[in-house]
Scaffold this active site. Structure first.
Site, PDB file in Angstrom:
ATOM      1  CG  HIS A  86      22.994   1.068  -0.321  1.00  9.77           C
ATOM      2  ND1 HIS A  86      22.970   1.456  -1.650  1.00  9.77           N
ATOM      3  CD2 HIS A  86      24.136   0.351  -0.176  1.00  9.77           C
ATOM      4  CE1 HIS A  86      24.036   0.993  -2.269  1.00  9.77           C
ATOM      5  NE2 HIS A  86      24.766   0.302  -1.408  1.00  9.77           N
ATOM      6  CG  ASP A  88      21.934   5.407  -1.986  1.00  8.23           C
ATOM      7  OD1 ASP A  88      21.817   4.392  -1.267  1.00  8.23           O
ATOM      8  OD2 ASP A  88      22.855   6.234  -1.836  1.00  8.23           O
ATOM      9  CG  ASP A 119      27.190  -0.705  -4.727  1.00  8.46           C
ATOM     10  OD1 ASP A 119      26.701  -0.920  -3.616  1.00  8.46           O
ATOM     11  OD2 ASP A 119      27.889   0.294  -4.980  1.00  8.46           O
ATOM     12  CD  GLU A 153      26.786   2.574   0.833  1.00  3.83           C
ATOM     13  OE1 GLU A 153      27.879   2.115   1.233  1.00  3.83           O
ATOM     14  OE2 GLU A 153      26.548   2.842  -0.362  1.00  3.83           O
ATOM     15  CD  GLU A 154      26.660   3.596  -3.638  1.00  3.64           C
ATOM     16  OE1 GLU A 154      27.791   4.034  -3.349  1.00  3.64           O
ATOM     17  OE2 GLU A 154      26.461   2.438  -4.025  1.00  3.64           O
ATOM     18  CD  GLU A 181      27.141  -2.116  -0.086  1.00  8.16           C
ATOM     19  OE1 GLU A 181      27.137  -2.340  -1.323  1.00  8.16           O
ATOM     20  OE2 GLU A 181      26.970  -0.989   0.408  1.00  8.16           O
ATOM     21  CG  HIS A 379      30.730   2.834  -7.396  1.00  6.25           C
ATOM     22  ND1 HIS A 379      31.224   3.719  -6.479  1.00  6.25           N
ATOM     23  CD2 HIS A 379      29.692   2.217  -6.783  1.00  6.25           C
ATOM     24  CE1 HIS A 379      30.529   3.645  -5.343  1.00  6.25           C
ATOM     25  NE2 HIS A 379      29.593   2.736  -5.522  1.00  6.25           N
TER      26      HIS A 379
END
Length: 414
Positions: A86, A88, A119, A153-154, A181, A379
């Protein structure tokens, strides 16, 4: 494993070109709430030209585009290998970072700081650079490789992979096996994920008797809210105890419960007619989901009359990918890792990735980010990845892809 390229740790040594590409990608602000998806697509378009691979762009929702690069195999009738990532990334609290979160600063130890370093922009570039090496060596493989770069995705994947998985263009990819991932591992081992916990985002609405803030009003929304909170958090504590007292459990084996939002009220002196509380639940595939929802209904009934709930997200698929030695895809993956002296730890993914949508349509998918000796910082503040770990990951994919694309034809493929 042999690390290729040059490492720059403040000694004036030339930086490996793959690291430079990685840092360039980190600098693209594909951060919510307004990701620079156009910048990412432009970047990927340049990469596709460099690799000599065609790139198709599919708008799966208004303003949401999935990019697909394809390296056609020598036997394209076979099912393909999908490499998903992804584009984003999640927001940052810049005041908590030691460097600009989108500057891709590399310190004297070779640690590259930036949102998305773990990530999952690292994996995106590792896919790309592994293919760049394999193509430069003149390699060709029986099965086709598709690289997909998906948005959103996030924020749940609803306008990304969830929409794409049902799109005719996804079906054309003829996927047989997917990689997506995973997570870093702070030890020498590498973590691989064969399933995920189901994310349930639920809001409980508690109606009650309104009135003046100076009185003992009966049957208030707050009293019901307290009982609901107590039920959910008592269950949370029991699950935490299960995790803490079991030597064989990981986070993916238990249900996590976290209270994330509370709403209600209009003034200090007015007892509200309704109060809401929201929870983030992550439920392992071993739990009977219907029975679990019945438990939620019981908590609501016990807390008082008129309580209702609704889901913002309620994922119900519990498919997992086989990690048995007789499974050809797992055998190809695990045997290659073993040949590279990599220790694998198999787990249920504790959060949620786009892999859940792939598994939901019956396709095998492994979550894997080749990052060991690395703290888990997705994150988190000061997210980073060391350049040596990053470069080693390219070598891992460089070895994995020839084996996965050479898996013999399965029943019904030819």
């Amino acid at each position: 494993m042999v690390l290729q390229g040059f490492f720059s740790k403040g000694r004036g040594v030339k930086e490996d070109p793959a690291v430079s590409v990685f840092r360039e990608y980190i600098r693209l602000k594909t951060v919510h709430p307004e990701p620079d998806y156009d910048g990412a697509l432009k970047f990927l378009g340049r990469i596709s030209e460099e690799l000599g691979l065609p790139m198709k762009k599919i708008e799966v929702c208004p303003g949401r585009v999935v990019a697909i690069m394809t390296w056609t195999g020598t036997n394209p009738s076979l099912k393909s290998v999908l490499l998903n990532s992804h584009t984003d990334v999640v927001p940052v609290y810049q005041e908590q970072w030691k460097y600009d979160a989108f500057a891709a600063v590399k310190d004297a130890e070779g640690n590259i700081y930036g949102r998305g370093t773990q990530d999952m922009k690292c994996v995106t570039i590792q896919y790309i650079e592994a293919i760049r090496r394999l193509k430069a060596a003149g390699k060709r493989f029986p099965r086709t490789i598709h690289l997909t770069f998906v948005p959103d995705e996030e924020v749940g994947g609803h306008k990304g992979m969830e929409s794409f998985i049902n799109h005719p263009e996804f079906k054309k990819l003829n996927v047989g096996f997917a990689l997506d991932e995973g997570l870093a591992n702070p030890t020498e081992a590498f973590t691989v994920f064969y399933g995920e916990r189901n994310p349930w985002w639920i809001t409980i609405r508690c109606p009650g008797s309104p009135g003046h803030g100076s009185r003992f009003v009966e049957n208030t929304a707050a009293e019901k809210l307290r009982r609901i909170i107590n039920s959910f958090l008592a269950f949370r504590e029991r699950e935490k105890q299960r995790l803490d007292t079991s030597e064989c459990f990981t986070l993916g084996d238990v249900t996590t419960v976290n209270m994330t939002m509370v709403h209600g009220g209009v003034a200090y002196n007015v007892i509200p007619a309704e109060m809401d509380v929201s929870f983030d639940l992550r439920i392992p595939p071993t739990v009977d989901l219907q029975e679990f929802e019945e438990q939620i209904k019981a908590w609501c009934a016990e807390a008082g009359e008129g309580i209702t709930y609704e889901f913002a997200q309620k994922f119900m698929q519990q498919n997992t990918t086989s990690t048995e030695d007789n499974n050809p895809w797992w055998k190809a993956f695990s045997s290659t890792c073993k040949a590279l002296n990599m220790t694998l730890e198999k787990e249920i993914f504790p959060a949620a990735t786009d892999s859940r949508f792939i598994r939901a349509v019956g396709l095998p998918a492994i979550g894997f980010s080749p990052m060991n000796r690395t703290p888990i910082l997705l994150h988190d503040h000061n997210e980073f990845l060391n350049e040596e770990v990053f470069l080693r990951g390219i070598t891992v994919y460089e070895r994995l892809l020839p084996v996965l694309t050479a898996v013999p034809a399965q029943s019904g493929e030819e």
